[in-house]
Design an enzyme around this catalytic site. Structure first.
Site, short mmCIF file in Angstrom:
data_model
loop_
_atom_site.label_atom_id
_atom_site.label_comp_id
_atom_site.label_asym_id
_atom_site.label_seq_id
_atom_site.Cartn_x
_atom_site.Cartn_y
_atom_site.Cartn_z
N GLU A 1 -7.24 9.57 40.74
CA GLU A 1 -8.43 9.44 40.25
C GLU A 1 -8.84 10.45 39.19
O GLU A 1 -9.51 9.94 38.24
CB GLU A 1 -9.53 9.50 41.27
CG GLU A 1 -9.42 8.06 42.04
CD GLU A 1 -8.60 8.32 43.43
OE1 GLU A 1 -7.77 9.35 43.28
OE2 GLU A 1 -8.84 7.41 44.33
N PHE B 1 -16.44 6.97 57.80
CA PHE B 1 -15.24 6.83 57.27
C PHE B 1 -15.56 6.87 55.60
O PHE B 1 -15.87 6.04 55.04
CB PHE B 1 -14.36 5.68 57.63
CG PHE B 1 -12.89 5.95 57.24
CD1 PHE B 1 -12.12 6.95 57.24
CD2 PHE B 1 -12.38 4.75 56.20
CE1 PHE B 1 -10.78 6.86 56.75
CE2 PHE B 1 -11.26 4.93 55.61
CZ PHE B 1 -10.23 6.00 55.95
N GLN B 2 -14.73 7.96 55.12
CA GLN B 2 -14.62 7.92 53.51
C GLN B 2 -16.25 8.15 52.90
O GLN B 2 -16.27 7.73 51.75
CB GLN B 2 -13.73 6.94 52.91
CG GLN B 2 -12.37 6.98 53.51
CD GLN B 2 -11.38 6.36 52.40
OE1 GLN B 2 -11.71 5.08 52.02
NE2 GLN B 2 -10.03 6.51 52.43
N LYS C 1 -21.28 -0.29 49.54
CA LYS C 1 -20.51 -1.60 49.65
C LYS C 1 -21.55 -2.78 49.79
O LYS C 1 -20.98 -3.70 49.27
CB LYS C 1 -19.67 -1.51 50.90
CG LYS C 1 -18.43 -2.36 50.73
CD LYS C 1 -17.42 -2.16 51.64
CE LYS C 1 -16.23 -3.28 51.74
NZ LYS C 1 -15.44 -2.91 52.74
N MET D 1 -0.61 31.39 29.07
CA MET D 1 -1.56 31.87 28.65
C MET D 1 -2.16 32.94 29.73
O MET D 1 -2.37 33.92 29.19
CB MET D 1 -2.76 30.69 28.43
CG MET D 1 -3.83 31.27 27.99
SD MET D 1 -3.78 32.06 26.11
CE MET D 1 -4.17 30.66 24.99
C1 LIG Z 1 -6.82 23.44 36.43
C2 LIG Z 1 -6.71 24.78 36.02
N1 LIG Z 1 -6.00 25.65 36.67
C3 LIG Z 1 -5.98 26.85 36.11
C4 LIG Z 1 -6.28 27.20 34.89
C5 LIG Z 1 -5.84 28.45 34.36
N2 LIG Z 1 -4.86 28.17 33.17
C6 LIG Z 1 -5.27 28.44 31.94
S1 LIG Z 1 -4.09 28.44 30.80
C7 LIG Z 1 -2.98 28.54 32.21
C8 LIG Z 1 -1.47 28.40 31.97
C9 LIG Z 1 -1.17 27.06 31.38
O1 LIG Z 1 0.35 27.21 31.67
P1 LIG Z 1 1.31 26.04 30.74
O2 LIG Z 1 0.77 24.69 31.28
O3 LIG Z 1 2.62 26.28 31.10
O4 LIG Z 1 0.77 26.12 29.25
P2 LIG Z 1 1.24 27.39 28.39
O5 LIG Z 1 -0.05 28.46 28.16
O6 LIG Z 1 2.48 28.08 29.04
O7 LIG Z 1 1.48 26.85 26.91
C10 LIG Z 1 -3.55 28.52 33.39
C11 LIG Z 1 -2.90 28.75 34.89
C12 LIG Z 1 -6.80 26.19 34.18
N3 LIG Z 1 -6.95 26.10 32.97
N4 LIG Z 1 -6.79 24.87 34.68
#
Ligand SMILES: Cc1ncc(C[n+]2csc(CCOP(=O)(O)OP(=O)(O)O)c2C)c(N)n1
Lengths: 566, 160
Positions: A58, A120-121, A170, A479
């Site tokens: 979802e 439920f749910q 529902k 990042m």
């Molecule tokens: C749902 C979620 N969890 C954690 C983060 C924190 N976060 C920001 S950038 C990042 C790294 C992303 O890594 P990747 O997808 O390999 O991309 P890259 O930065 O290496 O290009 C994380 C963990 C986020 N933005 N969103």
């Protein structure tokens, strides 16, 4: 005046009434996932053969609806079941709220009599989504359904756009009625198009004539108002240079000499220096978010600020404005264009900006041993002539896409700006492609984010959606790793993938053609070959593990204190 | 600074939740809130007393609340001539030999005795917050065992 008696309609149940109302709203497809509480709804979908895109989670439905909405400006529609269906959609709803994306989400709910009994749910979706929706409703009488739906679409797509949720017990969708579809929405207290303060506009234009270093800052509000033409005309006429936020990319073509680039944390040097040095800053449709105004106290210290926003609550929220103007970006710009204010004398400013641009261009160290991610984005820009819808996930690759893709159209960049939601990319690309089947769609994604919603690859395959997925694989949560290296003495806690799935095999398991690019000598030709198909492809590119996104402003530092690449 | 907000909300489920949610999400400290349906019951009138840093945040908050679809009307009436009233019920210990004294003390406040028990009284007072506070101070030495306050209700005075 007495309203004319509305024609009673044939008897139908809530589910049919709902779909009929969606049809009347010109909804062409629904992104969704079935379940117990929405069985009646899905039965009507089946019987009416309503176009329904079955996602695989979802969260994907909500992001796909966002992609659809961000690409077209039209509302995306979501169906999910009660409880876990609704909670799974929540990330996407929050994302839509942050980026003002118009989506309408229908959640199933247990029967009216069971609400509150921990059935439920059952989940209290109204409470849970109160702060991440523009408005939400629970329907208590089937006859209210068309009115509520029409209100929801109206609210979602007007003013500052955003998500609206309708919770459907529902029994309500099962109940029958011959209620007619009401015509107009009656919400007297809701005034989505504020009266524009013309004196304020005149004062701003007078200030512009006197300015020596004017600057235009454009954000997502320009896309929302479809005011690209007005922005360009205004910038051109008054020779005002333009900086954009991440979500404002595409408003000014990158190729325009007036465009300085994206400002903010990973913005272009000259764009950030211009923000710091300007004497008049005209912000159209951006909200001075902390990724742009990294240090609000020290932001644009020499500037008189004008802030144009359709949301009165944004005016003065972060940065006080001398000229706060509540209004739709297009309408305000049209007024500004009607002014006969004289042009400011800006030649010295332009010269200064050109010098900065020459001395500090956006640049990266070209590799011979490794493929650089920035180069990949540039090559994709060439391959697609800067015309593609660019969808991104969140992380370094997102910033490289923002920095190096040659944007030129409004709505062209589909990215999660405000919430920064990893997992956004694949489903948003699906929504984008479905909204614009004739357009090229490229998704830039990281090896972390792809694992968050990779189940949606199946939707790409099943619907034969021509989406080019460019996976920039650095074997890292890049990042976060970059921040750890900069601010935590290179302690790479939980950001290095010692083990990874075989991404090309993963794509192939779904029936998606996959490529693995590793050779910098042949990368241009390899990319071109991978793009030469009208079907989906996963293009995994091996990039250096430790490539940083530069320039960068450390959080809390002002815009003129950028780190640049060594 | 103390701000008095008066607001008309549509009387639908979840609306109060959205209203208070907007306040808590912006880290606003709600001092008191009173709410009740008015008119034909399709709307509720709210008076909220909040403490904010400055006038800018007050303006901000009003704009944020005004954005809510179910907020039909909202005004910050702090700086306008307005009336604020609160009702409190106070149960105070009152042994037989102390009653006369108590009655005499609360008289200037025009408080009513609304319940009499063997060893306690229930007082009802309406008035400004200060007046309620003052009465509470006066009866405190006798032993206050229960207090309920409605929170401030208020609106602006008629002009002219
Ligand atoms: C749902 C979620 N969890 C954690 C983060 C924190 N976060 C920001 S950038 C990042 C790294 C992303 O890594 P990747 O997808 O390999 O991309 P890259 O930065 O290496 O290009 C994380 C963990 C986020 N933005 N969103």
């Amino acid at each position: 005046m007495q309203a004319p008696e509305e024609q009673a309609m044939p008897e139908r149940n809530g589910a049919e009434l709902l779909l009929d109302t969606l049809t009347a709203q010109n909804v062409e497809m629904i992104f969704g996932y079935p379940g117990g509480a929405v069985l009646p709804l899905y039965d009507a979908v089946y019987r009416q053969q309503f176009r329904h895109i079955l996602v695989r989670h979802e969260q994907g439905a909500a992001h796909a609806a966002e992609g659809y909405a961000k690409a077209t400006g039209k509302p995306g529609v979501v169906f999910v079941t009660s409880g876990p269906g609704a909670t799974n959609a929540i990330t996407g709803i929050a994302d839509a709220m942050m980026d003002s994306a118009p989506i309408v989400v229908f959640t199933g709910q247990v029967g009216t009599g069971a609400i509150g009994s921990d059935a439920f749910q059952e989940a209290d979706v109204l409470s849970m989504t109160a702060s991440i929706t523009k408005n939400n409703y629970q329907v208590h009488d089937v006859r209210d359904l068309p009115r509520i739906i029409n209100e929801a679409f109206y609210v979602a797509t007007t003013g500052r756009k955003g998500p609206v949720l309708i919770d459907l017990p529902k029994d309500i969708v099962n109940a029958t009625t011959n209620a007619p579809l009401p015509a107009a929405v009656n919400l007297p207290q809701y005034r989505p198009t504020p009266e524009i303060d013309k004196r304020q506009v005149a004062a701003l234009m007078a200030a512009l004539s006197q300015a020596h270093k004017p600057l235009l800052l454009v954000g997502n509000g320009v896309h929302a108002a479809a005011a690209q033409t007005e922005v360009q005309r205004f910038a051109q006429r008054y020779q005002v240079p333009v900086v954009s936020t991440l979500l404002g990319l595409g408003v000014m073509p990158n190729a325009s000499p007036l465009f300085l680039g994206m400002g903010g944390m990973h913005g272009v040097y000259t764009a950030n220096i211009a923000l710091s040095e300007c004497d008049l800053l005209i912000n159209v449709g951006s909200r001075f978010d902390d990724r742009l105004a990294t240090a609000p106290q020290k932001f644009a210290p020499y500037a008189t600020i004008a802030h144009i926003d359709i949301d009165a609550a944004e005016l003065g929220k972060i940065i006080p404005a001398t000229y706060p103007i509540e209004g739709d970006a297009k309408a305000v710009l049209q007024l500004m264009l009607r002014s006969s204010a004289t042009k400011p004398e800006v030649s010295a400013w332009q010269q200064q900006l050109q010098q900065w641009q020459a001395a500090h261009p956006l640049s990266y160290e070209k590799g011979t041993a490794e493929i650089k991610p920035q180069q990949v984005v540039e090559l994709v820009g060439e391959l697609t002539h800067g015309d593609a819808y660019v969808v991104t996930d969140v992380g370094q690759h997102q910033m490289w896409a923002a920095q190096y893709y040659p944007f030129k159209h409004q709505h062209q960049l589909i990215t999660s700006g405000g919430l920064g939601t990893m997992g956004f990319g694949i489903p948003a690309a699906i929504g984008t492609k479905l909204a614009a089947p004739d357009k090229q769609v490229v998704l830039f994604i990281g090896d972390g984010g792809i694992q968050m919603t990779s189940e949606e690859l199946e939707v790409i395959a099943a619907n034969d959606l021509d989406i080019k997925i460019v996976l920039l694989n650095n074997h890292m949560l890049g990042m976060v790793r970059q921040w750890q290296d900069l601010f935590y003495d290179r302690r790479r806690s939980a950001t290095v993938f010692d083990h990874q799935p075989n991404f090309t095999k993963l794509a192939e398991a779904y029936g998606i053609t996959a490529h693995h690019l590793t050779d910098p000598q042949t990368v241009a030709a390899d990319l071109a070959a991978a793009f030469a198909t009208t079907h989906a492809a996963l293009i995994e590119v091996a990039i250096p593990e430790l490539e940083p996104v530069m320039p960068m402003i450390a959080p809390g530092k002002p815009n003129n204190e950028m780190m640049e690449r060594d | 600074m103390r701000r008095v907000l008066t607001c008309l909300l549509s009387n639908d489920p979840g609306v109060l939740n959205r209203f208070t949610g907007t306040l808590t999400r912006r880290q606003v400290n709600i001092n008191s809130i009173s709410i009740s349906p008015v008119g034909d019951n399709s709307a509720s009138r709210v008076t909220a007393i909040v403490y904010l840093d400055n006038e800018t945040t007050a303006k901000q908050l009003v704009a944020q609340l005004n954005k809510q679809i179910d907020v039909l009307e909202i005004h910050d009436i702090t700086d306008q001539p307005h009336v604020e009233r609160e009702l409190a019920l106070i149960r105070v210990n009152a042994a037989a030999n102390k009653r006369a004294e108590l009655f005499a003390m609360v008289q200037p406040f025009r408080a009513d005795v609304v319940d009499v028990a063997l060893d306690s009284l229930m007082l009802q007072i309406t008035g400004s917050r200060d007046k309620v506070n003052a009465l509470l101070r006066v009866v405190q030495p006798y032993g206050v065992t229960q207090v309920v306050r409605t929170g401030v209700a208020g609106f602006t005075r008629a002009e002219g």
